[in-house]
Design an enzyme around this catalytic site. Structure first.
Site, PDB file in Angstrom:
ATOM      1  N   HIS A   1      -7.622  25.790  48.691  1.00 27.61           N
ATOM      2  CA  HIS A   1      -7.505  24.730  49.686  1.00 27.61           C
ATOM      3  C   HIS A   1      -7.081  23.400  49.071  1.00 27.61           C
ATOM      4  CE1 HIS A   1     -11.807  23.770  48.604  1.00 27.61           C
ATOM      5  NE2 HIS A   1     -11.365  22.542  48.794  1.00 27.61           N
TER       6      HIS A   1
ATOM      7  N   ASP B   1     -10.517  31.725  48.125  1.00 26.88           N
ATOM      8  CA  ASP B   1     -10.241  30.290  47.990  1.00 26.88           C
ATOM      9  C   ASP B   1      -9.924  29.931  46.534  1.00 26.88           C
ATOM     10  OD1 ASP B   1      -9.815  27.686  48.738  1.00 26.88           O
ATOM     11  OD2 ASP B   1     -11.922  27.127  48.761  1.00 26.88           O
TER      12      ASP B   1
ATOM     13  N   SER C   1     -13.687  19.872  44.327  1.00 24.61           N
ATOM     14  CA  SER C   1     -13.229  21.238  44.583  1.00 24.61           C
ATOM     15  C   SER C   1     -12.305  21.728  43.474  1.00 24.61           C
ATOM     16  CB  SER C   1     -12.487  21.310  45.912  1.00 24.61           C
ATOM     17  OG  SER C   1     -13.360  21.091  46.990  1.00 24.61           O
TER      18      SER C   1
END
Length: 355
Positions: A86, A116, A194
């Site tokens: 993402h 992901d 992230s």
């Protein structure tokens, strides 16, 4: 007590006191020294990822527009970087900032939306950066110390510490697929973290920070376990995607049919079989007619799969998870009901077509 024993004891006490004095003079506790060491050893491998999209002005001229930032880390001397999918999903251009503040363009090597995860690559001399090692995460324990490295809110090279708060959590990837076995931690994880590494006290990567609850850190963050990553990195680097097996059926959980008053066993009804897929080659049958149940038109007459290799299957997530535990080419036993008759078939799993 002999003279030799007294001498040994005196030396032992002296060494302990000397160590305490060193810590006192340095001003750092043993835990602080450990944190400092891990940061200094690991941070040169952590990068900032800037994803850039292109917009157009009123004259239709392209204008670069910064989309967002995230974190990644180098995993080998070929310049491969691991991060979250993402982080780079919408990017038309990627800019990688190394720990020495040099900037290089990044190239997408492979992506896996289901977990992901993404692997990027930069062209840089191996001496310009460090790498981090992913290790077996199956031995993690709740309460174990962990450290998160990343770039929260664009603040580069930020270290936070905490513990493993829970194991075996399930979160949802952006494509709707479930990611299982996820690590929960109270180490502060915020937007921008992230794709960064979750480290153990040896500075080894046990997870990839991927999600938080809410807009900011509330002491609940999640990391994809390193074991999930180790299995798929070779495919991402070599093929650009993860080679997964598939059954090739369109399923309907029978729990929904039970709610409509139909008498069916627990499992999944095969509404359709993809021609040429694993299920088709094994002889599994899809629906042959439609059945009116209330206001619904239900595919009917297909096989009802109840078990895969003795594991009960009641919904799509269980089906996908069980099948994907195998590799293309493996043979699995599928138990099913066909017109009230129990059957067992051996199905050789083919590779899912490239996305």
């Amino acid at each position: 007590m002999t003279y030799r024993c007294r001498t040994f004891l005196s030396i032992f006490i002296f060494l302990i006191l000397q160590g305490a004095v060193v810590h006192a003079l340095s001003g750092f506790s043993p835990e602080e020294e450990e944190n400092i060491r891990i940061y200094q050893d690991s941070s040169p491998a952590v990068v900032n990822i800037t994803s850039i999209t292109v917009k157009y002005d009123f004259r239709f001229r392209p204008i670069p527009a910064e989309e967002g930032t995230g974190t990644g880390f180098l995993i080998d001397k070929k310049g491969h970087i691991l991060t979250n999918f993402h982080v780079i999903e919408k990017a038309q251009k990627l800019l990688i900032t190394l720990s020495d503040n040099s900037q290089l363009p990044g190239k997408v090597v492979g992506v896996d939306p289901n977990n992901d995860l993404a692997v990027l690559r930069i062209d840089a001399p191996p001496g310009q950066y460090s790498t981090l090692e992913l290790i077996d995460s199956s031995n993690l324990m709740v309460g174990q110390k962990v450290l998160a490295l990343g770039n929260p809110f664009g603040l580069k090279q930020t270290l936070t510490t905490g513990i493993v708060s829970a194991l075996g959590r399930t979160i949802e990837a952006q494509n709707g697929r479930k990611i299982e076995g996820v690590i929960q931690t109270d180490a502060a994880i915020n937007p921008g973290n992230s794709g960064g590494p979750l480290l153990n006290r040896e500075g080894k990567v046990v997870g990839i920070n991927t999600a938080i609850i809410g807009p900011g850190n509330f002491g609940i963050g999640f990391a994809i376990p390193a074991n999930n990553v180790l299995k798929i990195i070779p495919d991402l680097i070599t093929h650009g995607y993860v080679r997964r097996p598939w059954l090739g059926v369109e399923p309907i959980p029978t729990i929904h049919l039970k709610q409509l008053g139909l008498d069916v066993p627990a499992g999944i009804l095969v509404a359709k079989v993809v021609p040429g897929a694993s299920a088709d080659r094994a002889g599994i049958r899809g629906a042959s007619q439609n059945l009116v149940a209330g206001n619904y038109l239900i595919p009917w007459g297909g096989d009802i799969i109840t078990h895969i290799d003795n594991t009960p299957i009641t919904n799509f997530e269980e089906l996908a998870s069980r099948v994907e535990a195998f590799s293309p080419g493996d043979t699995v036993k599928v138990r099913l009901m066909r017109k009230r008759t129990p059957m067992e078939m051996e199905v050789t799993l083919l590779e899912r077509p490239k996305p």
